[in-house]
Design an enzyme around this catalytic site. Structure first.
Site, PDB file in Angstrom:
ATOM      1  N   ASP A  88       0.837  -1.206   0.000  1.00 60.65           N
ATOM      2  CA  ASP A  88       0.000   0.000   0.000  1.00 60.65           C
ATOM      3  C   ASP A  88       0.871   1.256   0.000  1.00 60.65           C
ATOM      4  OD1 ASP A  88       0.850  -0.744   2.622  1.00 60.65           O
ATOM      5  OD2 ASP A  88      -0.615   0.614   3.513  1.00 60.65           O
ATOM      6  N   GLU A 150       0.116  -1.423   5.668  1.00 53.15           N
ATOM      7  CA  GLU A 150       1.196  -1.018   6.576  1.00 53.15           C
ATOM      8  C   GLU A 150       1.039   0.446   6.969  1.00 53.15           C
ATOM      9  OE1 GLU A 150       5.067   0.706   7.813  1.00 53.15           O
ATOM     10  OE2 GLU A 150       3.898   1.249   6.054  1.00 53.15           O
TER      11      GLU A 150
HETATM   12 ZN    ZN Z   1       6.828   2.284   3.933  1.00 57.16          ZN
END
Ligand code: ZN
Length: 389
Positions: A88, A150
């Site tokens: 992401d 993340e």
């Molecule tokens: Zn990163």
């Protein structure tokens, strides 16, 4: 313009173009959050074609968007090396970019695009780095790990920790560290405290319970707790070598002639390795709750998010020593959080080491310098040779 691009560079750029042109923004804001499946599927396709066993692990979807991790494994054995990254990116402001953020633009010796450095570009470098090893039998497995979310909840890494996957001995996370090995970072927790008193006419304090005055006591207790934590924990690896607590914002009351009926505080704590957010929460609760009872105010103490654990890989780990030898740099620490603690806690020695620079991340015109590409590929080949051949 730089020198004419070779066939090899062309392929790498094609992968990067494919990865960056599939937007995978993760955000707490439902209006801009996206699925990461297109990138997971692209990587699964690429690694499968190269002979990797691919396992797609669905995570909890967010705002109706499907999210997943990918574990791609070549070879088998009890040890093994993980090359890891998140799929992401953070959101962007297209109007502030001078190039298309959802494409690779090669300009002035740089590869521009959202995720070029943080960190979809790392997968394109992995695809190039593994080429010489594809025909050879590996003594230990080479595992590519691609995670979800993340930048927001770390739900991808949390799922891996729950499942105990992947199984491996060592891991390298290619977050932007300027090609320097990182073996520790602090963790962070962000908390909120709400005190509910009772408003009333300010001329007679007995007509209410002043939540702001109760909060004054809470603040004093928190600052005493902070000094105690700073006595208890020290780690010279870090520039700021103690845990910190920042009182970030406070809101309460509405008028000078009304007893303050409600007061709310938000603060963060930066944890050193060895400090556990849950333990701290228990300690804070047991110090503040009696105080709230004395004041007879309602007391709510809630985390604003689950928190990111601190991370430390021991200096004596073979991975740290190998990384220091291959890069020529002593291992160091960074101020930002990563998925490393989740892997480290699974018994996988982990370092953070990648080609980008953190000051390029999370901003318009993010780029990866072209002169980092080949050194990073060579470095990954050094690790694969050391741990898998
Ligand atoms: Zn990163």
């Amino acid at each position: 313009m730089s020198a004419p691009t070779s066939h090899k560079t062309r392929k790498l750029l094609d992968h990067m173009q494919a990865l960056l042109s599939l937007p995978t923004i993760s955000s707490a804001n439902p209006a801009i959050d996206m699925s990461n499946m297109p990138v997971i599927e692209y990587l699964a396709e690429q690694f499968s074609a190269l002979g990797f066993q691919c396992e797609i692990l669905p995570c909890a979807s967010t705002h109706g968007h499907a999210k997943a991790n990918l574990i791609a494994t070549l070879g088998s054995g009890p040890g093994g090396l993980v090359l890891a990254g998140h799929t992401d990116t953070v959101p962007m402001d297209p109007e502030l970019w001078s190039v298309n953020p959802l494409a690779v633009t090669e300009k002035d010796g740089r590869l521009y695009g959202l995720g070029s450095t943080d960190m979809k570009g790392f997968f394109a470098l992995i695809l190039e780095a593994i080429q010489p090893f594809l025909g050879q039998p590996l003594k230990q497995p080479l595992i590519v790990l691609a995670t979800a979310d993340e930048e927001t909840s770390m739900s991808g890494a949390r799922l891996l920790a729950e499942l105990g996957k992947p199984k491996a001995r060592y891991a390298i996370i290619g977050e932007p560290t300027g090609m320097r090995p990182i073996r520790a970072h602090k963790g962070v927790m962000m908390e909120s405290i709400r005190l509910q008193g009772r408003s009333g006419h300010s001329s007679d304090p007995a007509l209410g319970i002043n939540a702001m005055e109760a909060m004054h006591d809470v603040l004093g207790e928190l600052l005493r707790y902070r000094s105690e934590l700073q006595q208890r924990y020290r780690n010279p690896l870090f520039l700021i070598d103690k845990p910190t607590m920042n009182l970030g914002c406070i809101h309460g009351g509405d008028n000078p002639n009304r007893i303050c009926g409600h007061c709310e505080l938000e603060f963060d704590i930066r944890l050193l390795p060895g400090m556990q957010a849950e333990e701290l929460r228990t300690e804070i609760d047991s110090r503040l709750r009696p105080l709230a009872e004395r004041w007879k105010v309602g007391f709510e103490f809630t985390p604003l998010f689950p928190g990111t654990p601190a991370f430390l890989c021991p200096a004596e780990s073979d991975l740290v020593k190998t990384a220091e030898r291959l890069t020529g740099h002593a291992s160091a620490t960074v101020a930002f959080g990563t998925e490393a603690p989740y892997l480290q806690d699974m018994g996988i020695d982990t370092i953070v080491l990648g080609p980008g620079d953190i000051d390029q991340a999370h901003q318009p015109d993010e780029y990866l310098a072209l002169d980092r590409v080949q050194p990073c590929i060579d470095l990954l080949r050094g690790f694969i040779t050391h741990y898998c051949l």
